[in-house]
Design a protein around this motif. Sequence first.
Motif, mmCIF file in Angstrom:
data_model
loop_
_atom_site.group_PDB
_atom_site.id
_atom_site.type_symbol
_atom_site.label_atom_id
_atom_site.label_comp_id
_atom_site.label_asym_id
_atom_site.label_seq_id
_atom_site.Cartn_x
_atom_site.Cartn_y
_atom_site.Cartn_z
ATOM 1 N N THR A 36 0.810 -1.221 0.000
ATOM 2 C CA THR A 36 0.000 0.000 0.000
ATOM 3 C C THR A 36 0.845 1.274 0.000
ATOM 4 O O THR A 36 0.346 2.329 -0.381
ATOM 5 C CB THR A 36 -0.961 0.033 1.199
ATOM 6 O OG1 THR A 36 -0.214 -0.163 2.405
ATOM 7 C CG2 THR A 36 -2.035 -1.016 1.077
ATOM 8 N N ARG A 37 2.103 1.187 0.365
ATOM 9 C CA ARG A 37 2.947 2.386 0.330
ATOM 10 C C ARG A 37 3.135 2.889 -1.105
ATOM 11 O O ARG A 37 3.577 4.009 -1.317
ATOM 12 C CB ARG A 37 4.288 2.143 1.024
ATOM 13 C CG ARG A 37 5.206 1.198 0.319
ATOM 14 C CD ARG A 37 6.553 1.059 1.062
ATOM 15 N NE ARG A 37 7.129 -0.237 0.836
ATOM 16 C CZ ARG A 37 7.128 -1.243 1.697
ATOM 17 N NH1 ARG A 37 6.559 -1.102 2.865
ATOM 18 N NH2 ARG A 37 7.678 -2.387 1.406
ATOM 19 N N PRO A 57 -7.456 -1.279 -0.734
ATOM 20 C CA PRO A 57 -6.352 -2.026 -0.152
ATOM 21 C C PRO A 57 -6.830 -3.278 0.590
ATOM 22 O O PRO A 57 -7.933 -3.312 1.132
ATOM 23 C CB PRO A 57 -5.719 -1.038 0.826
ATOM 24 C CG PRO A 57 -6.835 -0.115 1.204
ATOM 25 C CD PRO A 57 -7.738 -0.044 0.008
ATOM 26 N N TYR A 58 -5.986 -4.279 0.549
ATOM 27 C CA TYR A 58 -6.231 -5.527 1.250
ATOM 28 C C TYR A 58 -5.235 -5.669 2.386
ATOM 29 O O TYR A 58 -4.102 -5.221 2.276
ATOM 30 C CB TYR A 58 -6.036 -6.735 0.321
ATOM 31 C CG TYR A 58 -7.006 -6.822 -0.815
ATOM 32 C CD1 TYR A 58 -8.362 -7.046 -0.589
ATOM 33 C CD2 TYR A 58 -6.568 -6.723 -2.126
ATOM 34 C CE1 TYR A 58 -9.255 -7.148 -1.639
ATOM 35 C CE2 TYR A 58 -7.450 -6.826 -3.188
ATOM 36 C CZ TYR A 58 -8.797 -7.040 -2.941
ATOM 37 O OH TYR A 58 -9.674 -7.144 -3.979
ATOM 38 N N TYR A 66 -2.278 -3.384 -2.658
ATOM 39 C CA TYR A 66 -3.245 -3.122 -3.718
ATOM 40 C C TYR A 66 -2.975 -4.117 -4.837
ATOM 41 O O TYR A 66 -1.862 -4.630 -4.986
ATOM 42 C CB TYR A 66 -3.065 -1.717 -4.309
ATOM 43 C CG TYR A 66 -3.626 -0.616 -3.464
ATOM 44 C CD1 TYR A 66 -4.976 -0.285 -3.531
ATOM 45 C CD2 TYR A 66 -2.811 0.121 -2.607
ATOM 46 C CE1 TYR A 66 -5.488 0.742 -2.762
ATOM 47 C CE2 TYR A 66 -3.313 1.143 -1.828
ATOM 48 C CZ TYR A 66 -4.666 1.453 -1.924
ATOM 49 O OH TYR A 66 -5.169 2.460 -1.158
ATOM 50 N N GLN A 67 -3.993 -4.333 -5.641
ATOM 51 C CA GLN A 67 -3.833 -5.170 -6.832
ATOM 52 C C GLN A 67 -4.521 -4.466 -7.992
ATOM 53 O O GLN A 67 -5.660 -4.034 -7.880
ATOM 54 C CB GLN A 67 -4.455 -6.540 -6.602
ATOM 55 C CG GLN A 67 -4.296 -7.463 -7.797
ATOM 56 C CD GLN A 67 -4.664 -8.880 -7.446
ATOM 57 O OE1 GLN A 67 -3.983 -9.510 -6.659
ATOM 58 N NE2 GLN A 67 -5.743 -9.374 -8.015
ATOM 59 N N TRP A 68 -3.804 -4.366 -9.102
ATOM 60 C CA TRP A 68 -4.335 -3.750 -10.319
ATOM 61 C C TRP A 68 -4.312 -4.799 -11.420
ATOM 62 O O TRP A 68 -3.343 -5.558 -11.538
ATOM 63 C CB TRP A 68 -3.465 -2.547 -10.692
ATOM 64 C CG TRP A 68 -3.864 -1.851 -11.949
ATOM 65 C CD1 TRP A 68 -4.860 -0.933 -12.095
ATOM 66 C CD2 TRP A 68 -3.253 -1.988 -13.231
ATOM 67 N NE1 TRP A 68 -4.905 -0.500 -13.393
ATOM 68 C CE2 TRP A 68 -3.927 -1.141 -14.105
ATOM 69 C CE3 TRP A 68 -2.198 -2.760 -13.718
ATOM 70 C CZ2 TRP A 68 -3.585 -1.021 -15.447
ATOM 71 C CZ3 TRP A 68 -1.857 -2.654 -15.049
ATOM 72 C CH2 TRP A 68 -2.546 -1.788 -15.894
#
Length: 107
Positions: A36-37, A57-58, A66-68
């Motif tokens: 997440t940073r 965020p997870y 995060y996942q994109w």
Amino acid sequence: MDIEPRLAGFVLGVLVGEGHFGGDGRQAQVTLRMHTRHEGLFHLLQSTFPRGRLYGPYAHGGRSYYQWMMRGAALREDLVPIVRANADLLDAHTAERFEAMCVRYGI
């Protein structure tokens, strides 16, 4: 998709270093998962490729990330042409993964 060369190079570098070229068995996908940073990076990706999807965020297993992802027409029309246009810059491993994804999913 028209993208500034500097931004295209940056995105390509991030995907080579941290991304995954693959699929889910039905369709190709490019996935990027990071701490997440790096939230700002994910917002940059989302604004550059609005048809991509940002998840998170997870918080899982002591990690915060995060996942994109890009799939389907967005992947074929927006991201694949940028990678193909710069394929000579890819390292061998990434080039193999990218080509395998394209062959397997008929891109």
